[in-house]
Write a protein that holds these residues in place. Structure first.
Motif, short mmCIF file in Angstrom:
data_model
loop_
_atom_site.label_atom_id
_atom_site.label_comp_id
_atom_site.label_asym_id
_atom_site.label_seq_id
_atom_site.Cartn_x
_atom_site.Cartn_y
_atom_site.Cartn_z
N SER A 166 4.74 -5.92 -5.92
CA SER A 166 5.04 -4.94 -4.86
C SER A 166 4.35 -3.62 -5.15
N MET A 167 4.13 -2.81 -4.10
CA MET A 167 3.36 -1.58 -4.24
C MET A 167 4.01 -0.41 -3.49
N PRO A 168 4.95 0.33 -4.12
CA PRO A 168 5.44 1.56 -3.48
C PRO A 168 4.35 2.63 -3.57
N ARG B 69 4.45 -4.21 0.58
CA ARG B 69 3.63 -3.00 0.58
C ARG B 69 4.43 -1.89 1.24
N VAL B 70 4.58 -0.76 0.53
CA VAL B 70 5.31 0.39 1.05
C VAL B 70 4.32 1.54 1.17
N GLY B 71 4.15 2.09 2.38
CA GLY B 71 3.18 3.15 2.64
C GLY B 71 3.59 4.49 2.05
N SER C 146 5.76 -5.38 5.06
CA SER C 146 5.08 -4.12 4.81
C SER C 146 5.76 -3.03 5.63
N VAL C 147 5.80 -1.84 5.04
CA VAL C 147 6.42 -0.68 5.68
C VAL C 147 5.36 0.40 5.73
N GLY C 148 4.95 0.81 6.94
CA GLY C 148 3.85 1.74 7.13
C GLY C 148 4.14 3.16 6.69
#
Length: 154
Positions: free
Chosen positions: A83-85, A102-104, A120-122
């Motif tokens: 995961s990528m905050p 994926r967290v924007g 994913s969260v923009g």
């Protein structure tokens, strides 16, 4: 912390024991203006942590996670493998972030929420308290998701 962990800032207060990077006992090993790490934090292999990250107590970070600059990870958060905050994100207490999420930038995820596998969260999204974002769901840039909402699988 285990082998392959990369810290992108000066690392006073850390020691190396074989393949492991060890934080000094008692919580934060780095100056509080650089990074704060709570008690009972577990970090997997190949994790990258950026400047100014704050991690609460009892957090679990899976293998291959990239925690960008200025991210806040609240108490009891679980961040799964890959995961990528992103920069400036804030993940509230008790949140579950699924594998490959994926967290924007500048995202806020409320206490007790979950973001399922492959979602994913923009950028700039606000996710309220107790929200459930289903598997594979894409939340667009700037969206506000209200308290207690749930998004269906994508």
């Amino acid at each position: 912390m285990t082998r392959g962990v990369t810290l992108s800032f000066p690392c006073p207060g850390l020691s190396v024991d074989g393949d492991a990077v060890v934080l000094e006992s008692g919580g934060a090993a780095l100056p509080v203006d650089v990074m704060r790490v709570g008690d009972r934090v577990r970090v997997g292999d190949d994790v990258w942590v950026g400047d100014g990250v704050r991690v609460g107590d009892k957090v679990r970070v899976g293998d291959g996670v990239r925690v960008r600059v200025g991210v806040f990870v609240g108490e009891g958060v679980r961040v799964a493998v890959g995961s990528m905050p992103a920069t400036g994100s804030r993940v509230g207490e008790g949140v579950r972030v699924g594998e490959g999420v994926r967290v924007g930038e500048g995202v806020r995820v409320g206490v007790g929420s979950s973001v399922a596998v492959g979602s994913s969260v923009g950028e700039g999204v606000r996710v309220g308290v107790g929200v459930r974002v289903g598997e594979g769901v894409r939340v667009g840039e700037g969206v506000r998701v209200g308290v207690g909402s749930s998004g269906c699988e994508g």
